[in-house]
Structure formats: structure tokens, C-alpha cells
Scaffold this active site. Structure first.
Site, PDB file in Angstrom:
ATOM      1  N   GLN A   1      29.140  41.557  47.715  1.00  0.00           N
ATOM      2  CA  GLN A   1      27.791  41.358  47.163  1.00  0.00           C
ATOM      3  C   GLN A   1      27.185  42.692  46.726  1.00  0.00           C
ATOM      4  O   GLN A   1      26.862  43.523  47.578  1.00  0.00           O
ATOM      5  CB  GLN A   1      26.915  40.707  48.246  1.00  0.00           C
ATOM      6  N   GLY A   2      27.022  42.885  45.438  1.00  0.00           N
ATOM      7  CA  GLY A   2      26.470  44.142  44.909  1.00  0.00           C
ATOM      8  C   GLY A   2      24.998  44.032  44.580  1.00  0.00           C
ATOM      9  O   GLY A   2      24.623  44.003  43.402  1.00  0.00           O
ATOM     10  N   TYR A   3      24.163  43.954  45.610  1.00  0.00           N
ATOM     11  CA  TYR A   3      22.712  43.880  45.425  1.00  0.00           C
ATOM     12  C   TYR A   3      22.069  45.246  45.736  1.00  0.00           C
ATOM     13  O   TYR A   3      21.493  45.882  44.873  1.00  0.00           O
ATOM     14  CB  TYR A   3      22.100  42.836  46.364  1.00  0.00           C
ATOM     15  N   SER A   4      22.148  45.672  47.021  1.00  0.00           N
ATOM     16  CA  SER A   4      21.362  46.816  47.493  1.00  0.00           C
ATOM     17  C   SER A   4      21.783  48.115  46.811  1.00  0.00           C
ATOM     18  O   SER A   4      22.965  48.330  46.525  1.00  0.00           O
ATOM     19  CB  SER A   4      21.530  46.991  48.999  1.00  0.00           C
TER      20      SER A   4
ATOM     21  N   GLU B   1      22.166  32.215  51.265  1.00  0.00           N
ATOM     22  CA  GLU B   1      22.423  33.154  52.362  1.00  0.00           C
ATOM     23  C   GLU B   1      21.639  32.768  53.605  1.00  0.00           C
ATOM     24  O   GLU B   1      22.081  32.962  54.721  1.00  0.00           O
ATOM     25  CB  GLU B   1      22.045  34.585  51.927  1.00  0.00           C
TER      26      GLU B   1
ATOM     27  N   SER C   1      15.053  41.809  56.242  1.00  0.00           N
ATOM     28  CA  SER C   1      14.677  42.434  57.520  1.00  0.00           C
ATOM     29  C   SER C   1      13.624  41.587  58.248  1.00  0.00           C
ATOM     30  O   SER C   1      12.991  40.709  57.643  1.00  0.00           O
ATOM     31  CB  SER C   1      14.126  43.844  57.278  1.00  0.00           C
TER      32      SER C   1
HETATM   33  C1  LIG Z   1      25.418  45.122  58.349  1.00  0.00           C
HETATM   34  C2  LIG Z   1      24.814  45.120  56.975  1.00  0.00           C
HETATM   35  C3  LIG Z   1      25.533  44.583  55.920  1.00  0.00           C
HETATM   36  C4  LIG Z   1      24.987  44.597  54.630  1.00  0.00           C
HETATM   37  N1  LIG Z   1      25.734  44.082  53.601  1.00  0.00           N
HETATM   38  C5  LIG Z   1      25.234  44.128  52.335  1.00  0.00           C
HETATM   39  C6  LIG Z   1      26.027  43.659  51.226  1.00  0.00           C
HETATM   40  O1  LIG Z   1      27.172  43.208  51.389  1.00  0.00           O
HETATM   41  N2  LIG Z   1      25.514  43.760  49.980  1.00  0.00           N
HETATM   42  C7  LIG Z   1      24.259  44.249  49.750  1.00  0.00           C
HETATM   43  O2  LIG Z   1      23.830  44.259  48.589  1.00  0.00           O
HETATM   44  N3  LIG Z   1      23.482  44.711  50.777  1.00  0.00           N
HETATM   45  C8  LIG Z   1      23.949  44.664  52.045  1.00  0.00           C
HETATM   46  N4  LIG Z   1      23.192  45.140  53.096  1.00  0.00           N
HETATM   47  C9  LIG Z   1      21.898  45.762  52.808  1.00  0.00           C
HETATM   48  C10 LIG Z   1      20.703  44.945  53.241  1.00  0.00           C
HETATM   49  O3  LIG Z   1      20.480  43.885  52.356  1.00  0.00           O
HETATM   50  C11 LIG Z   1      19.523  45.935  53.287  1.00  0.00           C
HETATM   51  O4  LIG Z   1      19.752  46.809  54.389  1.00  0.00           O
HETATM   52  C12 LIG Z   1      18.193  45.243  53.457  1.00  0.00           C
HETATM   53  O5  LIG Z   1      17.865  44.527  52.296  1.00  0.00           O
HETATM   54  C13 LIG Z   1      17.063  46.274  53.760  1.00  0.00           C
HETATM   55  O6  LIG Z   1      17.050  47.247  52.768  1.00  0.00           O
HETATM   56  P1  LIG Z   1      17.104  48.808  53.122  1.00  0.00           P
HETATM   57  O7  LIG Z   1      18.231  49.037  54.076  1.00  0.00           O
HETATM   58  O8  LIG Z   1      17.120  49.552  51.838  1.00  0.00           O
HETATM   59  O9  LIG Z   1      15.762  49.100  53.916  1.00  0.00           O
HETATM   60  P2  LIG Z   1      14.308  49.264  53.281  1.00  0.00           P
HETATM   61  O10 LIG Z   1      14.047  48.161  52.318  1.00  0.00           O
HETATM   62  O11 LIG Z   1      14.178  50.658  52.791  1.00  0.00           O
HETATM   63  O12 LIG Z   1      13.399  49.043  54.552  1.00  0.00           O
HETATM   64  C14 LIG Z   1      13.173  50.054  55.527  1.00  0.00           C
HETATM   65  C15 LIG Z   1      12.184  49.498  56.546  1.00  0.00           C
HETATM   66  O13 LIG Z   1      10.919  49.200  55.894  1.00  0.00           O
HETATM   67  C16 LIG Z   1      10.554  47.838  56.120  1.00  0.00           C
HETATM   68  N5  LIG Z   1       9.924  47.265  54.920  1.00  0.00           N
HETATM   69  C17 LIG Z   1      10.368  47.390  53.638  1.00  0.00           C
HETATM   70  N6  LIG Z   1       9.537  46.714  52.800  1.00  0.00           N
HETATM   71  C18 LIG Z   1       8.568  46.153  53.559  1.00  0.00           C
HETATM   72  C19 LIG Z   1       7.436  45.337  53.264  1.00  0.00           C
HETATM   73  N7  LIG Z   1       7.160  44.934  52.021  1.00  0.00           N
HETATM   74  N8  LIG Z   1       6.657  44.951  54.289  1.00  0.00           N
HETATM   75  C20 LIG Z   1       6.930  45.343  55.582  1.00  0.00           C
HETATM   76  N9  LIG Z   1       7.997  46.130  55.910  1.00  0.00           N
HETATM   77  C21 LIG Z   1       8.807  46.526  54.916  1.00  0.00           C
HETATM   78  C22 LIG Z   1      11.879  47.119  56.403  1.00  0.00           C
HETATM   79  O14 LIG Z   1      11.675  45.951  57.169  1.00  0.00           O
HETATM   80  C23 LIG Z   1      12.658  48.181  57.169  1.00  0.00           C
HETATM   81  O15 LIG Z   1      12.301  48.160  58.526  1.00  0.00           O
HETATM   82  C24 LIG Z   1      23.691  45.140  54.397  1.00  0.00           C
HETATM   83  C25 LIG Z   1      22.981  45.683  55.467  1.00  0.00           C
HETATM   84  C26 LIG Z   1      23.519  45.679  56.738  1.00  0.00           C
HETATM   85  C27 LIG Z   1      22.711  46.280  57.858  1.00  0.00           C
END
Ligand SMILES: Cc1cc2nc3c(=O)[nH]c(=O)nc-3n(C[C@H](O)[C@H](O)[C@H](O)COP(=O)(O)OP(=O)(O)OC[C@H]3O[C@@H](n4cnc5c(N)ncnc54)[C@H](O)[C@@H]3O)c2cc1C
Length: 398
Positions: free
Chosen positions: A131-134, A251, A376
Site C-alpha cells: 500500500q503506497g499511501y503514506s 481497511e 491513529s
Molecule cells: C506498523 C505500521 C505499518 C504501516 N503500514 C503502512 C503501509 O503499508 N502503507 C502506508 O501507506 N502506510 C503505512 N503505515 C503508515 C500509517 O498509515 C501512518 O503511520 C499513519 O497514517 C499516521 O501517520 P504518521 O505516521 O505520518 O503520523 P502523523 O500523521 O504525523 O501523526 C503524528 C501524531 O499526531 C497526531 N495527529 C495528526 N493529525 C491529527 C489531528 N488532525 N488531530 C489530532 N491528532 C493528530 C497523530 O494521531 C499522531 O499521534 C504504517 C504504519 C505503521 C505503524
């Protein structure tokens, strides 16, 4: 509320359990209880063969409609399948991103050509997806993706440049679905496209990320003039957000319900250790075990409540489903802490070379990530507030 399954469902349960007991043998016996979250690096080749074994038995795509080659099971039967799968200790699925996300998305939004090209490989367990989202600047705020896609008329291909991050199993995957910006002047959720890319090409580099567990289950993925065919965009250029959000609905859907059986396995192990090492006599530990047990039951009854409710016309679970992700991820994080406390000093030690983490140490370290991926905890609270309770939307900058 329905507290039990029908006789037909129970017959289905027995069929699943019998098949798993008969096939988790031979080379697959050592995969039992392996390859789950925190352990996804284990036995990748054997687990790929296991996918194909499941496919031969007709146990991939259990919830897919029969017209796409699936088993067409009801939501109840899908839950039963996932429950029995976990109860048997069958291995973590390397095909889950294709089966649970790419496949349903192609059925909902793909062209007949895309469906006939990609669905059979997912069902056969022979083509794996990631999955190429993040991206570094686009996680919770997914609409901020910067990866770009331009159509090259001379090549008759889409050309992709940019970077993804946290891409689970990219190093094992054959294909990746990628959100990229088709309109370079656009911002936010407008001007995006949803692309299907083969991973085995010179324009894609996968770099593993070493995690606190010492293993690498996710990766950085770099696109440097990577390409896909003109027909490998799902929906029109600009429709990417609609497709991407449709996928996230899958999902957060039914596939997560059966995981309670896996949680039960983990809690049973914690209880067994607490009895063995005497921690079960500590009143505070006893209280925490009782709390974990009670909350796991609550999770189950809430699942049954969801299953009893009316689903919408697309078969999606209703409003109650909104609390599910927040509840299970918080419960699982607390279970990790309980597990390591029950292990006591032993939980701080790695016994001997090759110094691998035990299952519960790995659990403790990994479960924090449950409160992040798939939305999250903070984002889940926003969703509950806005979509479930109808509260005002959080202020946005653009
Ligand atoms: C084990 C694992 C597997 C993963 N696999 C994939 C994958 O296969 N493909 C993929 O695309 N991604 C993947 N991810 C990424 C995952 O989708 C992101 O970690 C997630 O969307 C959070 O984004 P971020 O890590 O950039 O944190 P951020 O978005 O930067 O958030 C940092 C903190 O700020 C808080 N926050 C952010 N915005 C808000 C808001 N509006 N209100 C309140 N709090 C907020 C968050 O809750 C968090 O605590 C994976 C992550 C993990 C941990």
C-alpha cells in the site's frame, strides 16, 4: 442482539477448523502462531506457499463475491473464518493487503480489464500487494501527498516520481497501489490519481526500515521515473481521493473482527506465564488480567452487536464499527504492557544467541504501532466525534 451463530454457520465453523487442522501439517506445521504483527519478517517464502495452499482449498477471498471467484461468504461466516484461522494459530497472511484492500477496491472502482488482470493473481495467492499511501509529510493528513504522476504520451505510460514511507511488505510485494498527484498545481484531495504499479522495475527502490523490534517489516519506497501502463489508473485522473477513501473503508471493515481470537491466544499465554511464575498471586496483576478478560468479552459482544445490526446496501458495518479500531488498539497496547509486567525481570532479558525477542517481548514493542496504522487513535476520536456523534468538524487550514 444475536448472541450466537446459526446451525449452518456452526457447520461452516467445523469445516474451516477441520481444513486448517488437516493442512497446518508438514512444512506448514512450524508456521503456527508465526508471521503475525511484529513477526511479519518470519518465514516469508513458506508463508507465500501457505497462501497458495489456502487458495487451493478455496480459502482466499472468502468474502469476495462469487462473480469475482470468491467464496461469497456472509459477514458472519467471514468472522467465523478469521476466528478459526486465529484459533488454529494459522500464520499471518502475506496476502492480506491484496485480498483485503486491493481486491475489494478493484471490484468497486476498477475496469473489467483491471479486474480480470489483477484479481485472479490475488485469489491464487501468487501476486502480493503493498500500500503506497503514506509519505514523510502525508500520514494522518493523507491529502498532502507530493508524489507525482504525469502521462507520457510518447511512451503511452504514466510516469511516477516521489517517495512513500512505512510501506508494509514492499520488499515481498509484486505490486503496489500508489496515490500520486496527477495535477501538479493541485492541493489537498483534488488532483490525485490511484495507480497500480509493478514493483519489479528499475524506477523503484525499496529500502527497509529497521524497527525497535530489530526487524524490518516496512520500508521506504522511492519512485524515480517508475511507470505503469495507461490503463493502470483506477478511476479517472482526479478521482484518486474517492478511490483511496473507498479502500480505507475496507481497511476498517470486517477483516479485523476475527482478530479477537488471536488476542485470546495472547491473553491465554499471559495468564499461563502469570500462573507459572507466581505473578498471578499479585492482586494488582490479577485485577489487570481480569480487566483484560472483561474487555475482550466486551469486544466480542460489540462485534456480535454490529453483526446483528442492519448493514447498509453495500454490506458495510454501521456506526458502531467506528469505535472498534480505537477500542481494540488501546486494549492491545495495554495487553503488551500487562504481558511485560507479568514476565517481570525475565521480560527484560534476551536469553541466549541469537538473542531473538520472545513472542511477548515482541508484542510489547509492536503494539504501540496498533494505535497508529489504519488511522491513529487521535484520528479515530475525530471520526467518532464528526461522523458518529455529528459534532462540528475540526478546523482545517485549507
Ligand atoms: C506498523 C505500521 C505499518 C504501516 N503500514 C503502512 C503501509 O503499508 N502503507 C502506508 O501507506 N502506510 C503505512 N503505515 C503508515 C500509517 O498509515 C501512518 O503511520 C499513519 O497514517 C499516521 O501517520 P504518521 O505516521 O505520518 O503520523 P502523523 O500523521 O504525523 O501523526 C503524528 C501524531 O499526531 C497526531 N495527529 C495528526 N493529525 C491529527 C489531528 N488532525 N488531530 C489530532 N491528532 C493528530 C497523530 O494521531 C499522531 O499521534 C504504517 C504504519 C505503521 C505503524
Amino acid at each position: 442482539m444475536k448472541l450466537s451463530f446459526s446451525e449452518e454457520d456452526e457447520r461452516f465453523r467445523a469445516e474451516v477448523a477441520d481444513w486448517l487442522a488437516a493442512h497446518l501439517t508438514g512444512e506448514f506445521a512450524r508456521l503456527r502462531f508465526r508471521g503475525g504483527p511484529g513477526d511479519e519478517h518470519s518465514f516469508p517464502q513458506e508463508r507465500k506457499r501457505w497462501e497458495q495452499q489456502l487458495a487451493k482449498g478455496g480459502w482466499t477471498g472468502v468474502g469476495w463475491p462469487q462473480q469475482y471467484g470468491g467464496r461469497g461468504c456472509s459477514i458472519e461466516q467471514q468472522v467465523i473464518f478469521f476466528e478459526e484461522y486465529a484459533r488454529a494459530g494459522a500464520p499471518g497472511r502475506v496476502g492480506h493487503i491484496g485480498e483485503g484492500l486491493a481486491g475489494p477496491t478493484l471490484m468497486a472502482f476498477g475496469t473489467p480489464e483491471q479486474q480480470s488482470r489483477y484479481l485472479p493473481g490475488i485469489l491464487a495467492g501468487s501476486e502480493l500487494w503493498c500500500q503506497g499511501y503514506s509519505e514523510p509529510g502525508a500520514g494522518s493528513d493523507l491529502a498532502n501527498v507530493k508524489t507525482r504522476a504525469r502521462f507520457d504520451t510518447a511512451l503511452n505510460k504514466w510516469v511516477i516520481n516521489g517517495q512513500k514511507v512505512w510501506t508494509s511488505l514492499a520488499h515481498e510485494a509484486d505490486y503496489c497501489f500508489v496515490i500520486a498527484r496527477t495535477d501538479p498545481d493541485s492541493v489537498g484531495h483534488r488532483g490525485l490519481g490511484f495507480f497500480l504499479l509493478a514493483m519489479d522495475q528499475p524506477g523503484i527502490e525499496v529500502r527497509p526500515i529497521r524497527q525497535i523490534t530489530g526487524t524490518s517489516e516496512f520500508n521506504e519506497v522511492f519512485f524515480d521515473d517508475a511507470h505503469c501502463d495507461a490503463g493502470d489508473i483506477v478511476g479517472a485522473p482526479g478521482d484518486g481521493w474517492k478511490v483511496a477513501m473507498g479502500l480505507l473503508g475496507f481497511e476498517r471493515g470486517v477483516s479485523t473482527l476475527g482478530q479477537q481470537m488471536q488476542f485470546q491466544n495472547e491473553l491465554d499465554e499471559v495468564v499461563r506465564i502469570a500462573k507459572d511464575n507466581g505473578r498471578a498471586r499479585d492482586p494488582v496483576i490479577r485485577q489487570r488480567i481480569a480487566k483484560a478478560h472483561a474487555e475482550l468479552k466486551i469486544m466480542r459482544y460489540n462485534s456480535l452487536r454490529m453483526l446483528s445490526g442492519q448493514n447498509d446496501s453495500d454490506g458495510n458495518l454501521q456506526r458502531e464499527a467506528l469505535i472498534y479500531k480505537l477500542f481494540w488498539s488501546s486494549w492491545h497496547r495495554d495487553l503488551g504492557e500487562l504481558a511485560i509486567d507479568v514476565c517481570g525481570q525475565q521480560g527484560q532479558l534476551l536469553e541466549a544467541a541469537p538473542y531473538e525477542l520472545t513472542r511477548l517481548q515482541s508484542l510489547f514493542l509492536f503494539v504501540r504501532s496498533d494505535t497508529l496504522y489504519g488511522g491513529s487513535n487521535q484520528i479515530q476520536r475525530n471520526i467518532i466525534a464528526e461522523r458518529g456523534l455529528g459534532m462540528p468538524r475540526e478546523p482545517r487550514l485549507c
